[in-house]
Design a protein around this motif. Structure first.
Motif, mmCIF file in Angstrom:
data_model
loop_
_atom_site.group_PDB
_atom_site.id
_atom_site.type_symbol
_atom_site.label_atom_id
_atom_site.label_comp_id
_atom_site.label_asym_id
_atom_site.label_seq_id
_atom_site.Cartn_x
_atom_site.Cartn_y
_atom_site.Cartn_z
ATOM 1 N N LEU A 220 17.376 30.503 12.840
ATOM 2 C CA LEU A 220 18.466 30.836 13.764
ATOM 3 C C LEU A 220 17.916 31.360 15.086
ATOM 4 C CD1 LEU A 220 21.535 31.118 14.206
ATOM 5 C CD2 LEU A 220 21.357 33.447 13.252
ATOM 6 N N VAL A 221 16.934 32.257 15.004
ATOM 7 C CA VAL A 221 16.330 32.827 16.214
ATOM 8 C C VAL A 221 15.631 31.748 17.023
ATOM 9 C CG1 VAL A 221 14.558 34.406 17.089
ATOM 10 C CG2 VAL A 221 16.067 35.126 15.218
ATOM 11 N N GLN A 222 14.800 30.937 16.357
ATOM 12 C CA GLN A 222 14.046 29.893 17.054
ATOM 13 C C GLN A 222 14.984 28.864 17.690
ATOM 14 O OE1 GLN A 222 10.873 30.096 17.451
ATOM 15 N NE2 GLN A 222 10.260 31.545 15.867
ATOM 16 N N GLN B 71 20.497 19.710 13.112
ATOM 17 C CA GLN B 71 19.366 19.131 12.399
ATOM 18 C C GLN B 71 18.110 19.977 12.577
ATOM 19 O OE1 GLN B 71 17.161 15.218 13.400
ATOM 20 N NE2 GLN B 71 18.816 14.558 12.039
ATOM 21 N N MET B 72 17.906 20.466 13.801
ATOM 22 C CA MET B 72 16.751 21.305 14.110
ATOM 23 C C MET B 72 16.807 22.614 13.316
ATOM 24 S SD MET B 72 15.426 22.236 17.947
ATOM 25 C CE MET B 72 17.064 22.819 18.421
ATOM 26 N N PHE B 73 18.000 23.232 13.282
ATOM 27 C CA PHE B 73 18.161 24.489 12.560
ATOM 28 C C PHE B 73 17.914 24.309 11.064
ATOM 29 C CE2 PHE B 73 21.072 26.954 9.858
ATOM 30 C CZ PHE B 73 20.559 28.226 10.055
ATOM 31 N N LEU B 74 18.534 23.299 10.456
ATOM 32 C CA LEU B 74 18.415 23.095 9.009
ATOM 33 C C LEU B 74 16.985 22.722 8.614
ATOM 34 C CD1 LEU B 74 21.736 21.165 8.248
ATOM 35 C CD2 LEU B 74 21.194 23.547 7.727
ATOM 36 N N GLY B 75 16.348 21.864 9.410
ATOM 37 C CA GLY B 75 14.983 21.459 9.091
ATOM 38 C C GLY B 75 14.021 22.628 9.108
ATOM 39 N N LEU B 76 14.084 23.467 10.141
ATOM 40 C CA LEU B 76 13.193 24.622 10.238
ATOM 41 C C LEU B 76 13.523 25.659 9.175
ATOM 42 C CD1 LEU B 76 10.902 26.003 11.752
ATOM 43 C CD2 LEU B 76 12.592 26.967 13.326
ATOM 44 N N GLU C 217 12.878 17.497 15.544
ATOM 45 C CA GLU C 217 11.902 18.504 15.148
ATOM 46 C C GLU C 217 11.748 19.483 16.294
ATOM 47 O OE1 GLU C 217 8.286 20.546 14.285
ATOM 48 O OE2 GLU C 217 8.499 19.163 15.969
ATOM 49 N N ILE C 218 11.704 20.769 16.005
ATOM 50 C CA ILE C 218 11.836 21.799 17.026
ATOM 51 C C ILE C 218 10.741 21.727 18.091
ATOM 52 C CG2 ILE C 218 10.573 23.558 15.702
ATOM 53 C CD1 ILE C 218 12.708 25.567 16.855
ATOM 54 N N LEU C 219 9.513 21.426 17.717
ATOM 55 C CA LEU C 219 8.442 21.339 18.704
ATOM 56 C C LEU C 219 8.644 20.149 19.638
ATOM 57 C CD1 LEU C 219 5.271 22.167 16.560
ATOM 58 C CD2 LEU C 219 6.445 23.642 18.190
ATOM 59 N N ALA D 158 11.248 23.834 31.833
ATOM 60 C CA ALA D 158 11.034 25.254 32.119
ATOM 61 C C ALA D 158 9.786 25.703 31.370
ATOM 62 C CB ALA D 158 12.253 26.073 31.688
ATOM 63 N N ASP D 159 9.321 26.883 31.706
ATOM 64 C CA ASP D 159 8.152 27.443 31.035
ATOM 65 C C ASP D 159 8.524 27.798 29.598
ATOM 66 O OD1 ASP D 159 5.780 28.605 30.357
ATOM 67 O OD2 ASP D 159 6.147 30.479 31.453
ATOM 68 N N ILE D 160 7.826 27.222 28.628
ATOM 69 C CA ILE D 160 8.136 27.471 27.201
ATOM 70 C C ILE D 160 7.080 28.356 26.544
ATOM 71 C CG2 ILE D 160 9.421 25.314 26.944
ATOM 72 C CD1 ILE D 160 6.945 24.139 25.557
ATOM 73 N N SER D 161 6.260 29.007 27.359
ATOM 74 C CA SER D 161 5.200 29.852 26.796
ATOM 75 C C SER D 161 5.791 30.993 25.964
ATOM 76 C CB SER D 161 4.318 30.415 27.913
ATOM 77 O OG SER D 161 5.097 31.156 28.845
ATOM 78 N N GLY D 162 6.952 31.531 26.403
ATOM 79 C CA GLY D 162 7.605 32.592 25.633
ATOM 80 C C GLY D 162 8.061 32.093 24.276
ATOM 81 N N ASN D 163 8.642 30.888 24.251
ATOM 82 C CA ASN D 163 9.058 30.295 22.982
ATOM 83 C C ASN D 163 7.868 30.046 22.065
ATOM 84 O OD1 ASN D 163 11.044 29.453 25.195
ATOM 85 N ND2 ASN D 163 12.208 28.963 23.354
ATOM 86 N N GLU D 164 6.778 29.567 22.658
ATOM 87 C CA GLU D 164 5.577 29.287 21.864
ATOM 88 C C GLU D 164 4.982 30.566 21.293
ATOM 89 O OE1 GLU D 164 3.816 25.246 23.966
ATOM 90 O OE2 GLU D 164 3.250 27.210 24.785
#
Length: 318
Positions: free
Chosen positions: A157-159, A100-105, A180-182, A190-196
């Motif tokens: 796909l990457v996100q 769901q996250m992949f398709l929505g984004l 929703e991905i966010l 874990a630290d999500i600063s890299g993802n952000e």
């Protein structure tokens, strides 16, 4: 080194409107009606764009892609949301959440790029009409549409892969209607600063750059329209792009509110802000796809005529 106490998460709980059963019934009926309108409205636009030879143009090819995109986007989130409104156990499996996250984004990103392609098409049609058929030939506009889908798919796909690799601890409550991905990212222990940071780059490239292209295109379009001497000519030129401009304003107004807010405002402990995010997300996920076919049909003479001819053929065949 201290090791984080991780628990394998096999499912997520979608909070949505839990605790407000009366509101859930109201929203169930409301969203169900909207979903039916989305399917019918966008489906009709796709059918008439295929059946009517007069609509075999780049503009309506892009519009068909937009309608198909809206159907796919809403179908990834609305049916599960409707089911959750009526069920006591509002859960979704980890794998189901990832899909769901992949398709929505993917659908959301594709629409950003596709709207920019449509703006460029309107720019060429109005500012360079004599070369329009040469510049916007079939190979070019098919590649533009395909590129929009590829860009959306690759970014999503990457996100999604980056989020799936994050460790998730005991907290599996998503304060949202869907994955929703966010909202999912905030649950990671874990630290999500890299993802952000990566999401910020993707947002800049795939949301702000298309928006910049749209702004530049319509600045040139408006400048060109104002140079037309006759009022009738100006009105006709503006009518060819007014529907698309309306859709862009609605779409980007909601998506920029969701993804470009100052970080200080995104507080997981603020129920009021989260409630606002949910409503904005619902508007973005339901209202925009529902309004797109209405806007194009009400403000476009070609679509109106095509619908009349299609209905006339059915009546005559009976």
């Amino acid at each position: 080194m201290e090791k984080i106490n991780e628990t394998t998460v096999t499912e997520f709980f979608l909070k949505g409107l839990s605790g407000y059963p009366k509101l859930e019934i109201i929203f169930f009926v409301l969203i169900l009606v909207m979903y039916v309108v989305i399917l019918l409205g966008n489906g009709i636009l796709i059918v008439i764009s295929i059946l009517d030879p007069h609509l075999h143009t780049p503009m309506y090819f892009f519009l068909s892609n937009l309608s198909f995109l809206d159907i796919c986007y809403t179908s990834t989130s609305i049916p599960p949301t409707l089911v959750s409104f009526l069920s006591q156990r509002k859960t979704i499996s980890f794998s189901g959440c990832v899909v769901q996250m992949f398709l929505g984004l993917a659908m959301g990103t594709t629409e950003c790029v596709l709207l920019a392609m449509m703006a460029f098409d309107r720019y060429v049609a109005i500012c360079n009409p004599l070369r329009y058929s040469i510049i916007m030939n079939k190979i070019v506009y098919v590649q533009m549409a395909a590129g929009s889908w590829v860009a959306g798919g690759v970014n999503s796909l990457v996100q999604t892969i980056l989020v799936v690799q994050l460790p998730f601890c005991k907290n599996n409550v998503i304060n949202h209607f869907s994955c929703e991905i966010l909202a999912v990212m905030k649950l990671a222990c874990a630290d999500i600063s890299g993802n952000e940071f990566i999401m910020l780059i993707a947002t800049t490239v795939l949301i702000l750059l298309p928006l910049l292209l749209i702004v530049v295109s319509y600045t040139l379009i408006i400048s060109s329209i104002l140079k037309i001497h006759s009022a009738e000519g100006r009105s006709k030129a503006f009518s060819t792009c007014s529907a698309h401009l309306t859709v862009v304003i609605i779409f980007y107004g909601t998506i920029l509110f969701m993804y470009m807010k100052p970080k200080s405002k995104i507080s997981p402990n603020s129920d009021k802000l989260q409630a606002t995010d949910k409503l904005i997300s619902m508007f973005y996920g339901v209202m925009t796809p529902m309004m797109n076919p209405l806007i194009y049909s009400l403000r476009n003479k070609d679509v109106k005529e095509a619908v009349k001819q299609l209905l006339g053929r059915k009546a005559f065949s009976k």
